[in-house]
Design a protein around this motif. Structure first.
Motif, PDB file in Angstrom:
ATOM      1  N   ALA A   1     -10.921  -3.163  -3.364  1.00  0.00           N
ATOM      2  CA  ALA A   1      -9.648  -3.820  -3.684  1.00  0.00           C
ATOM      3  C   ALA A   1      -8.618  -2.786  -4.142  1.00  0.00           C
ATOM      4  N   ALA A   2      -9.050  -1.831  -4.966  1.00  0.00           N
ATOM      5  CA  ALA A   2      -8.130  -0.788  -5.432  1.00  0.00           C
ATOM      6  C   ALA A   2      -7.664   0.083  -4.268  1.00  0.00           C
ATOM      7  N   LEU A   3      -8.559   0.399  -3.348  1.00  0.00           N
ATOM      8  CA  LEU A   3      -8.177   1.194  -2.184  1.00  0.00           C
ATOM      9  C   LEU A   3      -7.187   0.432  -1.300  1.00  0.00           C
ATOM     10  N   ARG A   4      -7.409  -0.865  -1.138  1.00  0.00           N
ATOM     11  CA  ARG A   4      -6.480  -1.662  -0.325  1.00  0.00           C
ATOM     12  C   ARG A   4      -5.096  -1.723  -0.964  1.00  0.00           C
ATOM     13  N   LEU A   5      -5.051  -1.876  -2.290  1.00  0.00           N
ATOM     14  CA  LEU A   5      -3.758  -1.891  -2.975  1.00  0.00           C
ATOM     15  C   LEU A   5      -3.052  -0.538  -2.862  1.00  0.00           C
ATOM     16  N   HIS A   6      -3.819   0.527  -3.000  1.00  0.00           N
ATOM     17  CA  HIS A   6      -3.223   1.862  -2.871  1.00  0.00           C
ATOM     18  C   HIS A   6      -2.740   2.090  -1.434  1.00  0.00           C
ATOM     19  N   LYS A   7      -3.521   1.631  -0.474  1.00  0.00           N
ATOM     20  CA  LYS A   7      -3.121   1.764   0.933  1.00  0.00           C
ATOM     21  C   LYS A   7      -1.842   0.984   1.206  1.00  0.00           C
ATOM     22  N   GLN A   8      -1.718  -0.197   0.599  1.00  0.00           N
ATOM     23  CA  GLN A   8      -0.502  -0.996   0.762  1.00  0.00           C
ATOM     24  C   GLN A   8       0.703  -0.271   0.170  1.00  0.00           C
ATOM     25  N   ALA A   9       0.539   0.311  -1.007  1.00  0.00           N
ATOM     26  CA  ALA A   9       1.648   1.026  -1.651  1.00  0.00           C
ATOM     27  C   ALA A   9       2.070   2.239  -0.825  1.00  0.00           C
ATOM     28  N   VAL A  10       1.102   2.964  -0.301  1.00  0.00           N
ATOM     29  CA  VAL A  10       1.415   4.144   0.513  1.00  0.00           C
ATOM     30  C   VAL A  10       2.072   3.715   1.823  1.00  0.00           C
ATOM     31  N   SER A  11       1.616   2.600   2.391  1.00  0.00           N
ATOM     32  CA  SER A  11       2.221   2.087   3.627  1.00  0.00           C
ATOM     33  C   SER A  11       3.679   1.685   3.395  1.00  0.00           C
ATOM     34  N   LEU A  12       3.938   1.044   2.264  1.00  0.00           N
ATOM     35  CA  LEU A  12       5.319   0.669   1.941  1.00  0.00           C
ATOM     36  C   LEU A  12       6.186   1.902   1.723  1.00  0.00           C
ATOM     37  N   GLU A  13       5.606   2.933   1.125  1.00  0.00           N
ATOM     38  CA  GLU A  13       6.343   4.189   0.961  1.00  0.00           C
ATOM     39  C   GLU A  13       6.664   4.805   2.315  1.00  0.00           C
ATOM     40  N   ARG A  14       5.723   4.715   3.235  1.00  0.00           N
ATOM     41  CA  ARG A  14       5.923   5.245   4.592  1.00  0.00           C
ATOM     42  C   ARG A  14       7.031   4.471   5.298  1.00  0.00           C
ATOM     43  N   LEU A  15       7.038   3.152   5.150  1.00  0.00           N
ATOM     44  CA  LEU A  15       8.092   2.341   5.766  1.00  0.00           C
ATOM     45  C   LEU A  15       9.455   2.661   5.169  1.00  0.00           C
ATOM     46  N   ALA A  16       9.502   2.848   3.852  1.00  0.00           N
ATOM     47  CA  ALA A  16      10.773   3.191   3.204  1.00  0.00           C
ATOM     48  C   ALA A  16      11.279   4.540   3.700  1.00  0.00           C
ATOM     49  N   LEU A  17      10.363   5.457   3.921  1.00  0.00           N
ATOM     50  CA  LEU A  17      10.744   6.773   4.430  1.00  0.00           C
ATOM     51  C   LEU A  17      11.304   6.662   5.852  1.00  0.00           C
ATOM     52  N   LEU A  18      10.731   5.775   6.651  1.00  0.00           N
ATOM     53  CA  LEU A  18      11.220   5.577   8.020  1.00  0.00           C
ATOM     54  C   LEU A  18      12.591   4.908   8.045  1.00  0.00           C
ATOM     55  N   GLU A  19      12.862   4.057   7.048  1.00  0.00           N
ATOM     56  CA  GLU A  19      14.125   3.322   7.017  1.00  0.00           C
ATOM     57  C   GLU A  19      15.293   4.156   6.508  1.00  0.00           C
ATOM     58  N   GLU A  20      15.019   5.294   5.903  1.00  0.00           N
ATOM     59  CA  GLU A  20      16.102   6.154   5.418  1.00  0.00           C
ATOM     60  C   GLU A  20      16.811   6.772   6.618  1.00  0.00           C
TER      61      GLU A  20
END
Length: 86
Positions: free
Chosen positions: A20-39
């Motif tokens: 569960a902790a790995l999935r939450l961390h993966k979600q946070a990193v994925s959202l960071e990746r999406l934010a980086l793409l949207e810049e």
């Protein structure tokens, strides 16, 4: 010199918490990746993007290794019968 402990005493609940902790961390990193793409106004940061991609891949691989070590229960009487999921 100290060595690595190769015997772990983890319960099923411990493994579920780790997953569960790995999935939450993966979600946070994925959202960071999406934010980086949207810049759009900032120049693309390929090194940060590559680091994020490597981290996502490592988390995904670890979750896969944890999944592959699980033993799923199937009753002994059903060995000869065809398997029907659900």
């Amino acid at each position: 010199m100290a060595g690595y402990n190769k015997n772990f005493e983890l319960t099923v609940d411990d493994i579920e918490r780790i997953e569960a902790a790995l999935r939450l961390h993966k979600q946070a990193v994925s959202l960071e990746r999406l934010a980086l793409l949207e810049e759009t106004d900032a120049p693309s940061d390929t090194t940060r993007s590559d680091l994020i991609d490597k981290e996502l891949s490592a988390i995904h691989d670890l979750l896969g290794r944890l999944h592959n070590q699980k033993i799923f229960y199937r009753p002994a009487k059903a060995k000869k019968a065809p398997y029907v999921s659900g």
